[in-house]
Design a protein around this motif. Structure first.
Motif, mmCIF file in Angstrom:
data_model
loop_
_atom_site.group_PDB
_atom_site.id
_atom_site.type_symbol
_atom_site.label_atom_id
_atom_site.label_comp_id
_atom_site.label_asym_id
_atom_site.label_seq_id
_atom_site.Cartn_x
_atom_site.Cartn_y
_atom_site.Cartn_z
ATOM 1 N N VAL A 18 13.493 56.311 -103.117
ATOM 2 C CA VAL A 18 14.713 56.950 -103.631
ATOM 3 C C VAL A 18 15.943 56.408 -102.907
ATOM 4 O O VAL A 18 16.939 56.032 -103.534
ATOM 5 C CB VAL A 18 14.631 58.493 -103.473
ATOM 6 N N ARG A 19 15.865 56.353 -101.596
ATOM 7 C CA ARG A 19 17.023 55.885 -100.824
ATOM 8 C C ARG A 19 17.335 54.423 -101.117
ATOM 9 O O ARG A 19 18.505 54.033 -101.185
ATOM 10 C CB ARG A 19 16.763 56.114 -99.341
ATOM 11 N N GLU A 22 19.126 54.221 -104.420
ATOM 12 C CA GLU A 22 20.525 54.637 -104.252
ATOM 13 C C GLU A 22 21.327 53.561 -103.530
ATOM 14 O O GLU A 22 22.468 53.272 -103.911
ATOM 15 C CB GLU A 22 20.589 55.958 -103.489
ATOM 16 N N ASP A 23 20.743 52.972 -102.495
ATOM 17 C CA ASP A 23 21.441 51.926 -101.744
ATOM 18 C C ASP A 23 21.740 50.713 -102.624
ATOM 19 O O ASP A 23 22.708 49.988 -102.383
ATOM 20 C CB ASP A 23 20.605 51.482 -100.534
ATOM 21 N N SER A 27 22.571 55.211 -109.701
ATOM 22 C CA SER A 27 23.116 56.559 -109.552
ATOM 23 C C SER A 27 22.030 57.591 -109.283
ATOM 24 O O SER A 27 20.954 57.559 -109.891
ATOM 25 C CB SER A 27 23.881 56.947 -110.822
ATOM 26 N N SER A 28 22.339 58.532 -108.400
ATOM 27 C CA SER A 28 21.422 59.641 -108.128
ATOM 28 C C SER A 28 21.124 60.429 -109.393
ATOM 29 O O SER A 28 20.048 61.019 -109.529
ATOM 30 C CB SER A 28 22.014 60.578 -107.070
ATOM 31 N N ILE A 31 17.906 59.178 -111.035
ATOM 32 C CA ILE A 31 16.693 59.119 -110.214
ATOM 33 C C ILE A 31 16.116 60.523 -110.078
ATOM 34 O O ILE A 31 16.863 61.501 -109.998
ATOM 35 C CB ILE A 31 17.005 58.567 -108.809
ATOM 36 N N GLY A 65 22.485 64.760 -107.232
ATOM 37 C CA GLY A 65 22.471 64.276 -105.867
ATOM 38 C C GLY A 65 23.754 64.555 -105.123
ATOM 39 O O GLY A 65 23.746 64.881 -103.952
ATOM 40 N N GLY A 69 23.519 62.245 -101.798
ATOM 41 C CA GLY A 69 22.355 61.611 -102.381
ATOM 42 C C GLY A 69 21.391 62.615 -102.975
ATOM 43 O O GLY A 69 21.493 63.822 -102.761
ATOM 44 N N LEU A 70 20.458 62.094 -103.733
ATOM 45 C CA LEU A 70 19.522 62.930 -104.459
ATOM 46 C C LEU A 70 18.735 63.864 -103.550
ATOM 47 O O LEU A 70 18.513 65.027 -103.867
ATOM 48 C CB LEU A 70 18.536 62.031 -105.234
ATOM 49 N N ALA A 141 13.037 56.523 -112.306
ATOM 50 C CA ALA A 141 14.436 56.097 -112.420
ATOM 51 C C ALA A 141 14.723 55.591 -113.820
ATOM 52 O O ALA A 141 13.893 54.923 -114.440
ATOM 53 C CB ALA A 141 14.741 54.994 -111.401
#
Length: 202
Positions: A18-19, A22-23, A27-28, A31, A65, A69-70, A141
């Protein structure tokens, strides 16, 4: 947009996926993560919510998120056939709607119905729901086709289970599809699953 999914034995691996998504700028809002509560996941943020009616989706809204973040929006809910899960993201709201639709019209509901609605083939959706039932974590995602290969690489780098091998193992044990009416796995059954696949990490 296309939907991609990875199943992880380890919640830490799912969280890393997940991270990483996002990185990479995904978009959160696109996801989702759903992990069996027995997988050691803790609600990291203030976004707890209850799934009244044993996972029928009553009162469950989308958990966005936001700036953190999510994973700051994780909340606890119940999914029929799975039991308590920690989850966040668009799949949660879609699952709630799918469950409500199933009650009203006899359609496939819950997590499986939500995945099918977003374009995941039915046999794959059944497998991923079963994976969560057996103690795993699913990361899903929605990505633009131009970023599909990149997003798949990200999910793969976080050590997902081998879909074909794990599915074959389930089938060798007599499994054919996810059953929402089945009893959730106990802690002992989940521990046995981890030992079977050598995945004792949480």
């Amino acid at each position: 947009m296309q939907t991609i999914t990875g199943l992880y034995d380890s919640y830490d691996d799912a969280r890393a996926a997940v991270r990483a998504l996002e990185d990479a700028g995904i978009s959160s809002d696109d996801i989702s993560i759903v992990t069996n509560k027995a997988n050691g996941a803790e609600v990291e943020g203030q976004g707890s919510y209850a799934a009244e009616g044993a996972g029928t989706g009553a009162g469950v809204g989308a958990v966005a998120g936001g700036a953190g973040g999510l994973l700051t929006g994780l909340g606890l809910m119940a999914i029929p056939g799975v039991g308590p899960v920690v989850a966040a993201g668009w799949l949660v709201a879609t699952a709630a709607g799918a469950a409500a639709g199933a009650i009203a019209g006899g359609a496939v509901g819950g997590m499986v119905g939500a995945m099918i609605k977003e374009g995941v083939p039915e046999d794959e959706a059944n497998f991923y729901a079963e994976g969560v039932r057996r103690g795993g974590s699913v990361v899903t995602a929605r990505v633009d086709e131009t970023r599909l290969a990149e997003a798949r690489t990200i999910l793969h780098q976080s050590r997902p289970v081998d879909y074909n091998a794990r599915r074959a193992s389930y089938q060798a044990q007599g499994w054919s599809r996810f059953d929402e009416t089945a009893q959730p796995y106990t802690r002992e059954q989940i521990d046995a699953e981890r030992q079977r696949y050598g995945s004792n990490r949480v």
